[in-house]
Design an enzyme around this catalytic site. Sequence first.
Site, PDB file in Angstrom:
ATOM      1  N   ASP A  27      32.799  56.399  78.691  1.00 61.73           N
ATOM      2  CA  ASP A  27      32.413  55.198  77.947  1.00 61.73           C
ATOM      3  C   ASP A  27      33.022  55.223  76.541  1.00 61.73           C
ATOM      4  O   ASP A  27      33.519  54.202  76.040  1.00 61.73           O
ATOM      5  CB  ASP A  27      30.878  55.124  77.878  1.00 61.73           C
ATOM      6  CG  ASP A  27      30.374  53.776  77.381  1.00 61.73           C
ATOM      7  OD1 ASP A  27      31.110  52.770  77.498  1.00 61.73           O
ATOM      8  OD2 ASP A  27      29.244  53.712  76.878  1.00 61.73           O
ATOM      9  N   ARG A  59      37.512  36.835  78.035  1.00 64.28           N
ATOM     10  CA  ARG A  59      36.681  37.789  77.286  1.00 64.28           C
ATOM     11  C   ARG A  59      36.701  39.183  77.906  1.00 64.28           C
ATOM     12  O   ARG A  59      36.115  40.117  77.347  1.00 64.28           O
ATOM     13  CB  ARG A  59      35.236  37.294  77.245  1.00 64.28           C
ATOM     14  CG  ARG A  59      34.973  36.074  76.375  1.00 64.28           C
ATOM     15  CD  ARG A  59      33.494  35.700  76.468  1.00 64.28           C
ATOM     16  NE  ARG A  59      32.631  36.791  76.004  1.00 64.28           N
ATOM     17  CZ  ARG A  59      31.393  37.042  76.469  1.00 64.28           C
ATOM     18  NH1 ARG A  59      30.888  36.295  77.423  1.00 64.28           N
ATOM     19  NH2 ARG A  59      30.664  38.023  75.975  1.00 64.28           N
ATOM     20  N   LYS A  60      37.302  39.315  79.095  1.00 64.38           N
ATOM     21  CA  LYS A  60      37.207  40.581  79.825  1.00 64.38           C
ATOM     22  C   LYS A  60      38.401  41.506  79.579  1.00 64.38           C
ATOM     23  O   LYS A  60      39.548  41.059  79.640  1.00 64.38           O
ATOM     24  CB  LYS A  60      37.078  40.313  81.328  1.00 64.38           C
ATOM     25  CG  LYS A  60      35.824  39.551  81.706  1.00 64.38           C
ATOM     26  CD  LYS A  60      35.789  39.275  83.200  1.00 64.38           C
ATOM     27  CE  LYS A  60      34.525  38.507  83.580  1.00 64.38           C
ATOM     28  NZ  LYS A  60      34.519  38.120  85.006  1.00 64.38           N
TER      29      LYS A  60
END
Lengths: 257, 257
Positions: B177, B222-223
């Site tokens: 992450d 937006r991705k």
Amino acid sequence: MSKMARSLFRLLTGCHCFTSPPPVKPHLCHSSTWLLPFRSSFVRTMVALPFSFSLKPRDFSLPNSSWSAEMMRLYDFYSSQCEVENESGEKQRGPWRRVPSYNRTLKYATGGAYLSKFIQSKNRLFTRSIKTTGAAFEYAMFINKEEQRCVCIFQAGHLLEGPPGHVHGGAIATMIDSVTGAHATFLSGPVMTANLNINYRSPIPLGSTVLMESSLDNKEGRKTFISCKVTSTDGAKLHTEATALFLSINVSHLLGM
Amino acid sequence: MSKMARSLFRLLTGCHCFTSPPPVKPHLCHSSTWLLPFRSSFVRTMVALPFSFSLKPRDFSLPNSSWSAEMMRLYDFYSSQCEVENESGEKQRGPWRRVPSYNRTLKYATGGAYLSKFIQSKNRLFTRSIKTTGAAFEYAMFINKEEQRCVCIFQAGHLLEGPPGHVHGGAIATMIDSVTGAHATFLSGPVMTANLNINYRSPIPLGSTVLMESSLDNKEGRKTFISCKVTSTDGAKLHTEATALFLSINVSHLLGM
């Protein structure tokens, strides 16, 4: 299997997991509540063995002063379901079991001497490695055998920050791995995490208490499929949802025997 | 947008990320290297502002005595690619940039007073919350702007244990992450983690150094889609592979403005 592995297996399969003792097998998933601990008869056996052994390791899933009122309320609710009264007023085992939680994995199952290669005394379970109460992961898990469900109440401390004021995605993933891993171990014995697929829906504010619910989706051969949801404690807000796949393993495989 | 949010945006968009300064935007992914820090001109501006400000926060991505020889070798290799000599023997910027890393997020961008609601002084970035060097996450990230790639060298300490002697799946997820989040922020500005899909192929022994490689798969509105592999430092052994989806966000959304 080597003599070493056989000895380990005897130790592990002799273990029981909960305060009231439904049988459980050891837990080798990545998450690792790993070696879910032992009832007192097993502890009594262990002290007779000729190596050092901590008789009373701290159970981190018991309440401490950092727990919020909401955390305590949920803890008391599930605890009250671990032992219930029947019609005659006698106490008997309820549908839920609390899962103890320690800051080590293999060491207090084996005493340390025999498997010293794998027992570095300074190692600590990731979720229990910070000593300050309330600073990081505060949680308690309960398992319902009949319904094949597991719940975890989780209070996120200030050392788990990701975005300002909110819990790090990795800390959420860590708790999901821990809860689904403990659940898979309860259902299938020793497992390793093979896949985690996590959808983050809404950030979790630091300091808040959330409810994690794990349920069995399927078992196919060596595979155990689990789902997990993280919600506000009233269930109204969905924070995170995930699926997890665990593979049953031979303990000796991981230990390189 | 409120005055507060506009002020924050001015601070954030004035920031630059690397020791040599390619422009970068703030990082709101769950992972949170979050607010990637500032070049000295920005720091000079900040000290003139009427609130407290730490001039020299510790950069955790610099070598310390706990780093293994392999960790140092890789660090030196990528560092040497941050500044190279041209044909005339003059030094010039190379293809890679080192990403600094701090144990706070918002605070040292704003000085603390104005956004005190979001700046609880005791909060710490999850991956940098343990002070003892070498005990938990030791890592350094480098970004290659032209190739849209990011690498991270990661040494796993003894407090990250999952299965005996091996890294917890949650700690691996945390690093994935962090690395993909920093990479997505570099490419797309402020983002939040929307999905992590992680396949665990082979456990990582505690104490070992691994290489994490993040690459851009796609950008759609937006991705931002990123892939990440965790391998042995020679690339021969695949430990973990993952995909990550990040959504671009408005900073004020997270801060509730």
